[in-house]
Enzyme design. Structure first.
Site, mmCIF file in Angstrom:
data_model
loop_
_atom_site.group_PDB
_atom_site.id
_atom_site.type_symbol
_atom_site.label_atom_id
_atom_site.label_comp_id
_atom_site.label_asym_id
_atom_site.label_seq_id
_atom_site.Cartn_x
_atom_site.Cartn_y
_atom_site.Cartn_z
ATOM 1 C CE LYS A 22 -1.793 1.708 3.961
ATOM 2 N NZ LYS A 22 -1.565 3.153 4.142
ATOM 3 C CG ASN A 23 2.591 2.660 3.530
ATOM 4 O OD1 ASN A 23 1.391 2.918 3.380
ATOM 5 N ND2 ASN A 23 3.167 2.558 4.718
ATOM 6 C CB CYS A 126 -4.174 7.001 11.007
ATOM 7 S SG CYS A 126 -4.359 5.448 10.163
ATOM 8 N NE ARG A 131 0.487 10.219 10.578
ATOM 9 C CZ ARG A 131 0.284 9.099 9.895
ATOM 10 N NH1 ARG A 131 -0.838 8.441 10.008
ATOM 11 N NH2 ARG A 131 1.211 8.641 9.078
ATOM 12 C CB VAL A 133 1.816 18.609 6.115
ATOM 13 C CG1 VAL A 133 0.993 17.335 6.037
ATOM 14 C CG2 VAL A 133 0.922 19.808 6.404
ATOM 15 C CG ASP A 134 6.469 20.625 10.204
ATOM 16 O OD1 ASP A 134 5.952 19.493 10.125
ATOM 17 O OD2 ASP A 134 7.423 20.886 10.959
ATOM 18 C CG LEU A 135 9.429 18.254 8.629
ATOM 19 C CD1 LEU A 135 9.968 16.977 9.259
ATOM 20 C CD2 LEU A 135 10.469 19.378 8.750
ATOM 21 C CG ASP A 316 3.169 1.502 9.425
ATOM 22 O OD1 ASP A 316 2.780 2.345 10.253
ATOM 23 O OD2 ASP A 316 3.307 1.752 8.214
ATOM 24 C CB ILE A 338 7.401 6.699 14.453
ATOM 25 C CG1 ILE A 338 8.601 5.770 14.269
ATOM 26 C CG2 ILE A 338 7.103 7.453 13.166
ATOM 27 C CD1 ILE A 338 9.845 6.394 13.726
ATOM 28 N NE ARG A 408 -7.250 4.159 5.710
ATOM 29 C CZ ARG A 408 -6.378 4.740 6.519
ATOM 30 N NH1 ARG A 408 -6.643 4.868 7.796
ATOM 31 N NH2 ARG A 408 -5.246 5.201 6.065
HETATM 32 C C1 UD1 Z 1 4.393 6.888 6.294
HETATM 33 C C2 UD1 Z 1 3.547 5.661 6.108
HETATM 34 C C3 UD1 Z 1 2.987 5.193 7.462
HETATM 35 C C4 UD1 Z 1 4.127 4.985 8.458
HETATM 36 C C5 UD1 Z 1 5.012 6.220 8.513
HETATM 37 C C6 UD1 Z 1 6.256 6.012 9.370
HETATM 38 C C7 UD1 Z 1 2.595 5.857 3.891
HETATM 39 C C8 UD1 Z 1 1.388 6.067 3.042
HETATM 40 N N1 UD1 Z 1 2.431 5.966 5.212
HETATM 41 O O1 UD1 Z 1 3.564 7.912 6.816
HETATM 42 O O2 UD1 Z 1 2.282 3.961 7.257
HETATM 43 O O3 UD1 Z 1 3.599 4.744 9.737
HETATM 44 O O4 UD1 Z 1 5.456 6.595 7.189
HETATM 45 O O5 UD1 Z 1 6.982 4.927 8.909
HETATM 46 O O6 UD1 Z 1 3.665 5.581 3.388
HETATM 47 N N2 UD1 Z 1 6.525 14.647 10.640
HETATM 48 C C9 UD1 Z 1 6.651 15.972 10.939
HETATM 49 N N3 UD1 Z 1 6.427 16.887 9.954
HETATM 50 C C10 UD1 Z 1 6.082 16.521 8.698
HETATM 51 C C11 UD1 Z 1 5.954 15.146 8.392
HETATM 52 C C12 UD1 Z 1 6.176 14.224 9.380
HETATM 53 O O7 UD1 Z 1 6.957 16.336 12.082
HETATM 54 O O8 UD1 Z 1 5.897 17.400 7.844
HETATM 55 C C13 UD1 Z 1 6.742 13.632 11.694
HETATM 56 C C14 UD1 Z 1 5.524 12.788 11.994
HETATM 57 O O9 UD1 Z 1 4.672 13.429 12.897
HETATM 58 C C15 UD1 Z 1 6.148 11.545 12.566
HETATM 59 C C16 UD1 Z 1 7.450 11.412 11.764
HETATM 60 O O10 UD1 Z 1 7.712 12.699 11.220
HETATM 61 O O11 UD1 Z 1 6.479 11.728 13.920
HETATM 62 C C17 UD1 Z 1 7.424 10.404 10.662
HETATM 63 O O12 UD1 Z 1 6.293 10.617 9.840
HETATM 64 P P1 UD1 Z 1 6.319 10.296 8.279
HETATM 65 O O13 UD1 Z 1 7.489 9.399 8.002
HETATM 66 O O14 UD1 Z 1 6.232 11.553 7.515
HETATM 67 O O15 UD1 Z 1 4.985 9.464 8.090
HETATM 68 P P2 UD1 Z 1 4.066 9.432 6.795
HETATM 69 O O16 UD1 Z 1 4.878 9.673 5.580
HETATM 70 O O17 UD1 Z 1 2.845 10.243 7.016
#
Ligand code: UD1
Length: 429
Positions: A22-23, A126, A131, A133-135, A316, A338, A408
């Site tokens: 899926k990912n 979820c 969660r 999206v700043d990065l 996961d 995480i 899902r």
């Molecule tokens: C992806 C996976 C999810 C998995 C996760 C971690 C998909 C579709 N989903 O989610 O199943 O659990 O990786 O392996 O591939 N963070 C920030 N700012 C950001 C983005 C992330 O602080 O802009 C933080 C998050 O809160 C979290 C960490 O970074 O603590 C890792 O998140 P991230 O690797 O981005 O997870 P996803 O890509 O959403």
């Protein structure tokens, strides 16, 4: 809403085919937005999240054709999607669609890279902690996009195109890395991504992008270098096997005892999790068809595990491992680094008789000789499958409510488990 009914106590024996990841499927589908030509994806799992992303892409004007079954094909083969983003009619991803699935926010990168603009609703997904999206926003901003937040939407503008730059992630992020790689593929000049996520799905997407004409090196390592190109073309790519599904069924087999071949499972995609199973006393045998998991008679030993980005133990699989450790002979510790708040399965596992104490990000699990079936509620994708694993070994009947979450991320779960001897059925409505 559908429910799943499980009568525990049956050993698993047989073969479970592992679906496409899926990912990887989700970002691969999103990568189709980068080209006017058709991207053909094989081994795409039949999942609610894939269907949801089809709707989201459809809203941007993407045509998706699902090819019919060919002779000799069984339902065990994933579907083939022919995805054409020849004409993007809308660069807005509305709240109603994005709020249902967080990964849909990732359309930001290809839209701004190819169209020079994107307007994407802040995501939902979820309910596992905040969660942000700043990065992801930082990545496209570094490449020259101008960002505004307007009415709950991220508006990105780069009318003259994106420009290569250095992107240093302060924290490992899968979505951030996908965003940076996709955006940089069409930027002018070279982008260097530091502290990139090393998850296998990053390398799978980069492989596909390279087939489309991108120039990406280092995907799967901490440093990814992308030399931007003027345009990308169509390609054909097969989605890699799902390491989380593989690990989940490995834990299910370990939980019930028995002998299961995880067909197409690739050990190198989840070595850390397989090592934990071995430490717990499970036999793990890589074969040329996949991974064989055997547990005969012997009990489970407790383990201490901390989740971390790849190649460490994946978040996961944290809930599934916790379910398994409820039956270990002794005390286990699981630390989640995480996501905050990713322990929503704990309360429900306790309803089945598990003994779990939470202290911040650390859970202490005291193994019990027997779990007992009960009605439980699924709260997110991974939590819900952990309840299924617990139920497979619990005495009597467990009803897992709100199966929507399972659909899902797990293709035909009741069918795959049922064919190996589990007493599991879906109750509709
Ligand atoms: C992806 C996976 C999810 C998995 C996760 C971690 C998909 C579709 N989903 O989610 O199943 O659990 O990786 O392996 O591939 N963070 C920030 N700012 C950001 C983005 C992330 O602080 O802009 C933080 C998050 O809160 C979290 C960490 O970074 O603590 C890792 O998140 P991230 O690797 O981005 O997870 P996803 O890509 O959403």
């Amino acid at each position: 809403m559908d429910r799943i009914r499980i009568i525990g106590g049956h050993r698993l024996n047989g073969t479970i085919p592992i679906s496409g990841a899926k990912n990887a499927a989700l970002p691969l589908m999103i990568a189709s937005l980068l080209t006017e030509q058709t991207l053909i994806l094989d081994n795409v799992p039949r999942l609610a999240d894939v269907a949801q992303l089809e709707r989201i892409l459809g809203n941007h004007g993407v045509d998706i054709m699902v090819s019919g079954k060919r002779s000799g094909e069984t339902a065990d083969h994933g579907q083939t999607l022919h995805i054409s983003a020849a004409r993007i009619v809308d660069t807005t991803a509305p709240y109603e669609l994005v709020s249902k699935m967080r990964a849909s926010f990732w359309v930001l990168a290809p839209l701004v890279a190819r169209m020079g603009k994107a307007r994407i609703s802040m995501p939902g997904g979820c309910a596992i902690g905040t969660r942000p999206v700043d990065l992801l926003i930082m990545a496209v901003e570094r490449l020259g996009a101008k960002i505004d937040i307007e009415g709950g939407y991220v508006v990105a503008r780069a009318p003259k195109g994106l420009k290569g730059a250095e992107i240093v992630f302060p924290k490992v992020t899968v979505g951030g890395t996908h965003t940076a790689v996709m955006a940089a593929s069409l930027a002018k000049g070279t982008t260097v991504i530091e502290n990139a996520a090393r998850e296998p799905e990053i390398a799978d997407v980069a492989d596909c992008l390279n087939k489309m004409g991108a120039r990406i090196s280092g995907a799967g390592t901490r440093q990814i270098i992308v030399e931007g190109v003027a345009g990308l073309k169509g390609a054909r790519h097969a989605v890699l096997p799902d390491r989380i599904e593989t690990g989940t069924y490995a834990m299910a087999a370990a939980m019930t005892g028995g002998d299961v071949l995880l067909q197409n499972g690739r050990p190198e995609l989840l070595q850390a999790a397989l090592d934990v199973l071995v430490r717990a006393g499970v036999t793990v045998m890589p074969t040329n068809q996949g991974i064989r998991i055997v547990r005969n008679g012997a009990g489970l030993a407790p383990v201490d595990v901390t989740t971390a980005p790849f190649p460490e133990f994946p978040t996961d699989l944290q809930a599934q491992l916790m379910a398994l450790m409820t039956r270990a002979s002794g005390t286990s510790h699981i630390t989640e680094t995480i996501f905050e708040n990713r322990f929503m399965h704990v309360g429900e596992l306790t309803r089945l008789g598990a003994r779990i104490q939470l202290d911040g990000e650390r859970a202490t699990i005291e193994g019990v000789p027997q779990l007992k079936g009960a009605p439980v509620m699924a709260t997110d994708l991974r939590a819900s499958v952990s309840l299924v694993i617990a139920a497979l070994a619990a005495e009597g009947e467990t009803i897992v409510n709100r199966v929507y979450h399972l659909d899902r991320g797990f293709e035909r779960l009741e069918d795959k488990l049922g064919r190996c001897g589990a007493a599991v059925e879906r109750l509709s409505g």
